[in-house]
Design a protein around this motif. Structure first.
Motif, PDB file in Angstrom:
ATOM      1  N   TYR A 151      -0.252  -5.730  -9.770  1.00  0.00           N
ATOM      2  CA  TYR A 151      -1.003  -5.445  -8.553  1.00  0.00           C
ATOM      3  C   TYR A 151      -2.407  -4.964  -8.919  1.00  0.00           C
ATOM      4  CZ  TYR A 151       2.939  -5.986  -5.381  1.00  0.00           C
ATOM      5  OH  TYR A 151       3.967  -6.507  -4.639  1.00  0.00           O
ATOM      6  N   ILE A 152      -3.380  -5.516  -8.195  1.00  0.00           N
ATOM      7  CA  ILE A 152      -4.782  -5.176  -8.403  1.00  0.00           C
ATOM      8  C   ILE A 152      -5.303  -4.582  -7.094  1.00  0.00           C
ATOM      9  CG2 ILE A 152      -6.978  -6.017  -9.311  1.00  0.00           C
ATOM     10  CD1 ILE A 152      -4.549  -6.729 -11.060  1.00  0.00           C
ATOM     11  N   SER A 153      -6.069  -3.509  -7.170  1.00  0.00           N
ATOM     12  CA  SER A 153      -6.562  -2.872  -5.949  1.00  0.00           C
ATOM     13  C   SER A 153      -7.462  -3.840  -5.175  1.00  0.00           C
ATOM     14  CB  SER A 153      -7.334  -1.599  -6.272  1.00  0.00           C
ATOM     15  OG  SER A 153      -8.616  -1.900  -6.794  1.00  0.00           O
ATOM     16  N   LEU A 154      -7.445  -3.680  -3.855  1.00  0.00           N
ATOM     17  CA  LEU A 154      -8.279  -4.528  -3.004  1.00  0.00           C
ATOM     18  C   LEU A 154      -9.748  -4.448  -3.395  1.00  0.00           C
ATOM     19  CD1 LEU A 154      -6.545  -3.862   0.404  1.00  0.00           C
ATOM     20  CD2 LEU A 154      -7.025  -6.144  -0.500  1.00  0.00           C
ATOM     21  N   ASP A 155     -10.209  -3.268  -3.758  1.00  0.00           N
ATOM     22  CA  ASP A 155     -11.612  -3.115  -4.156  1.00  0.00           C
ATOM     23  C   ASP A 155     -11.923  -3.951  -5.392  1.00  0.00           C
ATOM     24  OD1 ASP A 155     -12.106  -1.396  -2.070  1.00  0.00           O
ATOM     25  OD2 ASP A 155     -11.851   0.431  -3.263  1.00  0.00           O
ATOM     26  N   GLN A 156     -11.024  -3.944  -6.360  1.00  0.00           N
ATOM     27  CA  GLN A 156     -11.246  -4.739  -7.571  1.00  0.00           C
ATOM     28  C   GLN A 156     -11.224  -6.230  -7.261  1.00  0.00           C
ATOM     29  OE1 GLN A 156      -8.048  -2.720  -9.818  1.00  0.00           O
ATOM     30  NE2 GLN A 156      -9.503  -2.572 -11.489  1.00  0.00           N
ATOM     31  N   THR A 181       0.845  -1.188   0.000  1.00  0.00           N
ATOM     32  CA  THR A 181       0.000   0.000   0.000  1.00  0.00           C
ATOM     33  C   THR A 181       0.882   1.240   0.000  1.00  0.00           C
ATOM     34  OG1 THR A 181      -1.911   1.046   1.082  1.00  0.00           O
ATOM     35  CG2 THR A 181      -0.218   0.125   2.532  1.00  0.00           C
ATOM     36  N   GLN A 182       0.261   2.395   0.063  1.00  0.00           N
ATOM     37  CA  GLN A 182       0.960   3.676   0.096  1.00  0.00           C
ATOM     38  C   GLN A 182       0.330   4.558   1.167  1.00  0.00           C
ATOM     39  OE1 GLN A 182       0.471   4.043  -4.387  1.00  0.00           O
ATOM     40  NE2 GLN A 182       2.510   4.933  -4.159  1.00  0.00           N
ATOM     41  N   GLY A 225      -4.540  -0.319  -0.488  1.00  0.00           N
ATOM     42  CA  GLY A 225      -3.503  -0.908  -1.323  1.00  0.00           C
ATOM     43  C   GLY A 225      -4.024  -1.954  -2.284  1.00  0.00           C
ATOM     44  N   GLY A 226      -3.126  -2.826  -2.713  1.00  0.00           N
ATOM     45  CA  GLY A 226      -3.472  -3.837  -3.704  1.00  0.00           C
ATOM     46  C   GLY A 226      -2.791  -5.155  -3.442  1.00  0.00           C
ATOM     47  N   LEU A 227      -3.294  -6.191  -4.117  1.00  0.00           N
ATOM     48  CA  LEU A 227      -2.754  -7.544  -4.001  1.00  0.00           C
ATOM     49  C   LEU A 227      -2.043  -7.915  -5.294  1.00  0.00           C
ATOM     50  CD1 LEU A 227      -5.739  -9.456  -2.324  1.00  0.00           C
ATOM     51  CD2 LEU A 227      -3.938  -8.096  -1.248  1.00  0.00           C
ATOM     52  N   LEU A 228      -1.002  -8.730  -5.162  1.00  0.00           N
ATOM     53  CA  LEU A 228      -0.218  -9.165  -6.313  1.00  0.00           C
ATOM     54  C   LEU A 228      -0.870 -10.371  -6.974  1.00  0.00           C
ATOM     55  CD1 LEU A 228       2.435  -9.000  -7.994  1.00  0.00           C
ATOM     56  CD2 LEU A 228       3.439 -10.591  -6.330  1.00  0.00           C
ATOM     57  N   TYR A 259       6.410   2.457  -1.501  1.00  0.00           N
ATOM     58  CA  TYR A 259       5.439   1.455  -1.075  1.00  0.00           C
ATOM     59  C   TYR A 259       5.721   0.943   0.334  1.00  0.00           C
ATOM     60  CZ  TYR A 259       4.243   1.216  -6.048  1.00  0.00           C
ATOM     61  OH  TYR A 259       3.874   1.525  -7.328  1.00  0.00           O
ATOM     62  N   TYR A 260       4.668   0.450   0.939  1.00  0.00           N
ATOM     63  CA  TYR A 260       4.761  -0.242   2.224  1.00  0.00           C
ATOM     64  C   TYR A 260       4.286  -1.667   2.009  1.00  0.00           C
ATOM     65  CZ  TYR A 260       3.892  -1.353   7.184  1.00  0.00           C
ATOM     66  OH  TYR A 260       3.886  -1.926   8.429  1.00  0.00           O
ATOM     67  N   TYR A 261       5.202  -2.628   2.140  1.00  0.00           N
ATOM     68  CA  TYR A 261       4.891  -4.047   1.965  1.00  0.00           C
ATOM     69  C   TYR A 261       4.520  -4.639   3.320  1.00  0.00           C
ATOM     70  CZ  TYR A 261       7.116  -3.415  -2.591  1.00  0.00           C
ATOM     71  OH  TYR A 261       7.438  -2.965  -3.852  1.00  0.00           O
ATOM     72  N   MET A 262       3.288  -5.126   3.412  1.00  0.00           N
ATOM     73  CA  MET A 262       2.763  -5.590   4.694  1.00  0.00           C
ATOM     74  C   MET A 262       2.825  -7.106   4.855  1.00  0.00           C
ATOM     75  SD  MET A 262      -0.506  -3.054   5.191  1.00  0.00           S
ATOM     76  CE  MET A 262      -0.607  -3.423   6.948  1.00  0.00           C
ATOM     77  N   GLY A 263       3.575  -7.774   3.972  1.00  0.00           N
ATOM     78  CA  GLY A 263       3.667  -9.228   4.085  1.00  0.00           C
ATOM     79  C   GLY A 263       2.552  -9.886   3.311  1.00  0.00           C
TER      80      GLY A 263
END
Length: 505
Positions: A323-328, A104-105, A313-316, A292-296
């Motif tokens: 990366y795709i946004s969490l909402d998507q 995320t950012q 943020g988004g998921l890989l 970016y902030y990588y949260m694991g």
């Protein structure tokens, strides 16, 4: 004699899902263990699996030494994480839980009442009563400004970044945390050091320089455009009234800050130090001009990991290196299931799973961020489901590789009936189809077109049994076993990333 980093031969191991650190085999429904609905239905129909699940805890990876921060940055953006020196990721197809890399950012965080309350309580505890924060008349305060102001004014709370080295003070905190939070008494100074102090980076990278640490510890005073000098692992120690109350284990990478682990003193549980640490690290990313902030890992069907969605943020998508946004993602799949996206538009920037796309070539570049307005569909069933095309394509490639003297074999489909219970850390060959690994079809093309020759003269092989070290001269002249190991390395990290490494055999 070698130019790059050192890795062991890749490994793939399984253990019962009861050993999974996330679900512990306690999901309420068997179907929730499976990556896709078709595999759950298939397991019930063909495996007579009425007394349990065929999904296991499945991990692949390798030990690493002398890894550069730039290389680890690339690996993080392929879905890998590290535990000490071990670089790993789960098999998203066969594993009992889907572990998605989340990043995320700072400006994507929406401050909920819970997060605002966490900051207010923190400020109240560490600030003198005569030093109130300068909030605006509506009571709002940007969380980054509030953290910076609170810590600048506080006389009782401070943090300090330092090298990720062992101290008795850190171990005592770890022991207290493990025993009271996780009910884990099976620990030692050695296991703590291996887990949270050892790293795959060089000694010089770990220790850094006095100038680097001084600048990092002055992150609150950074100006826009200032460049952070410190890259590498770090322990950020939290002190309250002179006592160590928490420690954040982080990796500072060229593209951002990666959170590795966080431990805290159970006596301070009311402080919500985990939430505070995430907001602080997002603040550091912002002030230090990182991106970016990588949260694991994020697991949307695991309460102790799904909280990360609060920070945006988004998921890989490991299949498309995007990366795709969490909402998507939420719109594309149900919790706990696998996704692989395909853009329904034909714009060049959003080609995914098209005839022009190859994962190996995509891994040469930073992952894409798919626009939130892009029209996407989830094609995971079409690719990895029971009727998906990935398995026949991979098995055809495996047969072709075998005909070239590289001992791949046709794989059974995932979740075939088991004749025995999986043993803890049972070792296997890497399956022919693993989302996020370079497909066997691409590996075959590399060999047919002689692209694999880029490894010749750059890769060094070290035989542990014989104690012999030599350059890879000609791929064609190697034994079938070594050819397969080299191909597996390429599958895990990509062809270009394998150049210059020393491979332990």
């Amino acid at each position: 004699m070698f130019e790059g980093f050192i890795i062991s031969r890749p490994v793939y191991f399984t253990e019962p899902s009861s050993r999974c650190g996330y679900c512990s085999a306690k999901k309420s429904r068997d179907e929730d263990y499976y990556c896709l609905d078709s595999w759950y239905r298939n397991s019930v129909v063909h495996a007579n699996n009425s007394e349990g699940t065929l999904a296991e805890n499945c991990t692949l990876g390798f030990q690493a030494e002398l890894l550069s921060v730039e290389m680890y940055d690339r690996l993080c953006n392929m879905g890998y994480r590290r535990s000490g020196k071990f670089i790993y990721k789960a098999d998203m197809l066969r594993n009992c839980c889907r572990l998605y890399t989340i990043r995320t950012q700072p400006d994507l965080v929406i401050m909920s009442k819970e997060l605002k309350h966490t900051l207010r309580r923190f400020s109240k505890r560490v600030l003198p009563s005569d030093k109130p924060l300068h909030r605006n008349p509506k009571g709002g305060c940007h969380y980054i400004d509030e953290i910076v102001e609170t810590e600048t004014l506080s006389k009782s709370f401070r943090t300090c970044f330092e090298p990720s080295v062992f101290t008795e003070e850190k171990y005592r905190l770890f022991a207290k945390y493990q025993e009271h939070v996780h009910n884990d008494f099976d620990h030692s100074a050695r296991s703590f050091k291996r887990f949270l102090c050892d790293t795959p980076f060089s000694k010089e990278t770990v220790l850094g320089t006095k100038e680097e640490w001084e600048q990092l510890n002055n992150w609150k005073g950074f100006k826009q455009g200032d460049r952070l000098k410190r890259l590498g692992p770090a322990h950020e120690c939290y002190y309250f009234e002179g006592n160590l109350i928490a420690m954040a284990v982080t990796d500072i990478l060229p593209s951002g800050l990666s959170s590795v682990y966080f431990i805290w003193d159970p006596e301070y549980y009311k402080w919500s130090l985990g939430k505070l640490s995430a907001l602080r690290e997002l603040s550091i990313v912002s002030k230090a001009n990182l991106k970016y902030y990588y949260m694991g890992y994020y697991l949307d069907d695991c309460p102790k990991m799904s909280y990360k969605a609060k920070y945006g943020g988004g998921l890989l998508d490991v299949s498309t290196h995007a990366y795709i946004s969490l909402d998507q993602v939420t719109k594309l799949k149900r919790p706990g299931k696998l996704f692989a996206v395909e853009a329904t538009s034909k714009s060049e920037a959003e080609k995914t799973h098209s005839s022009e796309f190859t994962l190996n070539d995509a891994l040469l570049h930073a992952p894409k961020s798919i626009s939130e307005t892009a029209a996407l569909k989830n094609v995971a069933e079409e690719i990895y489901g029971v009727a998906g095309g990935a398995y026949s394509e991979a098995n055809e490639a495996a047969q072709a590789l075998a005909s070239l003297g590289i001992p791949y074999a046709v794989d059974e489909l995932p979740f075939h009936p088991q004749t025995k219970e999986p043993e803890e850390n049972e070792m296997h060959n890497i399956p022919n189809v693993v989302p996020g690994l370079v497909p066997l079809k691409e590996v075959l093309q590399m060999i047919m077109k002689d692209r694999i020759s880029v490894l010749e003269g750059t890769v060094t092989l070290y035989d542990l049994l014989e104690g012999e070290m030599r350059r890879l001269e000609r791929f064609e002249d190697e034994s079938p076993e070594i050819k397969k190991i080299l191909c597996d390395v390429v599958r895990l990290i990509g062809l270009e990333n394998a150049r210059g490494l020393l491979l332990l055999l």
